[in-house]
Scaffold this active site. Sequence first.
Site, short mmCIF file in Angstrom:
data_model
loop_
_atom_site.label_atom_id
_atom_site.label_comp_id
_atom_site.label_asym_id
_atom_site.label_seq_id
_atom_site.Cartn_x
_atom_site.Cartn_y
_atom_site.Cartn_z
N ALA A 31 0.86 -1.19 0.00
CA ALA A 31 0.00 0.00 0.00
C ALA A 31 0.90 1.25 0.00
O ALA A 31 0.77 2.15 0.83
CB ALA A 31 -0.96 0.00 1.19
N HIS A 36 7.06 5.79 1.52
CA HIS A 36 7.86 4.58 1.22
C HIS A 36 8.88 4.89 0.12
O HIS A 36 10.03 4.44 0.17
CB HIS A 36 6.95 3.46 0.73
N LYS A 148 8.04 8.28 10.97
CA LYS A 148 6.67 8.38 11.48
C LYS A 148 6.42 7.31 12.54
O LYS A 148 5.76 7.55 13.52
CB LYS A 148 5.65 8.26 10.36
N GLN A 152 8.66 2.29 16.64
CA GLN A 152 9.20 1.15 15.89
C GLN A 152 10.70 1.32 15.67
O GLN A 152 11.49 0.37 15.81
CB GLN A 152 8.47 1.02 14.55
N ARG A 186 -2.78 3.88 6.07
CA ARG A 186 -4.12 3.84 6.68
C ARG A 186 -4.93 5.11 6.41
O ARG A 186 -6.13 5.14 6.71
CB ARG A 186 -4.02 3.59 8.19
O1 PAF Z 1 6.54 -0.21 9.18
C1 PAF Z 1 6.05 -1.18 8.57
O2 PAF Z 1 5.52 -1.07 7.47
C2 PAF Z 1 6.12 -2.55 9.22
O3 PAF Z 1 5.98 -2.47 10.60
C3 PAF Z 1 7.39 -3.33 8.85
C4 PAF Z 1 8.64 -2.62 9.35
C5 PAF Z 1 7.48 -3.48 7.33
C6 PAF Z 1 7.36 -4.72 9.48
O4 PAF Z 1 6.26 -5.46 9.05
#
Ligand code: PAF
Length: 292
Positions: A31, A36, A148, A152, A186
């Site tokens: 998506a 990205h 963002k 993570q 999303r």
């Molecule tokens: O950030 C994301 O899109 C996901 O958490 C990742 C790092 C691809 C792991 O599934």
Amino acid sequence: MQVITTVREMQHASIAFKKTRSLGLVPTMGALHAGHLSLVQRALADCDAVAASIFVNPTQFAAGEDYETYPRTFDNDCAKLEAAGVSLLFAPIAAEMYPAGAATFVEVADLSNRLDGASRPGHFRGVATIVAKLFNIVAPDRAYFGQKDAAQVAVLRAMVRDLNLPIQLIACPIVREPDGLAMSSRNRYLSPDQRRRALILHHSLHAADKLLRSGETCAEALRIAMLDIFAAEPSIRIDYAAIVDPATLLPVADTTHGALLAVAAWVGSTRLIDNLLIEPSSAATPIEAAHA
Ligand code: PAF
């Protein structure tokens, strides 16, 4: 662009690439949006070749979350990655990544329960596990993540450090829509009205940033400024508005030595996040700078 669906083939392709070239990895769940693609661009600038992965990872979704409905736009994503200059795309199915009997998980203790981890139990265990697997399968020299997802980034940095993984983790700046909304896969869940109201996340950070620039360094004062913005939009359910250390994700009392201003909120049934990284000088910068 070579599209690979098996672990074995991906490992062979990576070995062949790395004989002569440095390899960057952009892990995604598909998506794809401009955020990205900015990671791909940065990876292309740093590395000789770039691999991307598309895998909607079931283990990072809790029961009742949007795993089933998460947008899957594979053909469109492939076209974008190919046009962006990606050489290898790893796109396994779930049974390839988690074959029957898979029982090993990677868990970064404590950090995984902070910010998004507090409201999404098990989420970061799933993220750390899949990213560790991708690192083992693709074996990149560098891996690229969006700022963002600041929590993570903190969890994955800790994982790389604790497991001595020979991979440089690079966090890239948030990419925003022209009106300031942080790009997210999303966002496509939002109705036009929700899309308009979702700007409140950005506005709350902007209010805190304005206060910071006027010289305020007290974290609670900045947090109140963020919450005041949310008070004007009671239809939006705030999950957290926090001012934390970007590495430990623990609250800080003062931003003089740098901080992460982070916010998460529910807009209808869509949970959105956004953040602003403050470096010691009080100027907002990409998260990477704070870790340099
Ligand atoms: O950030 C994301 O899109 C996901 O958490 C990742 C790092 C691809 C792991 O599934």
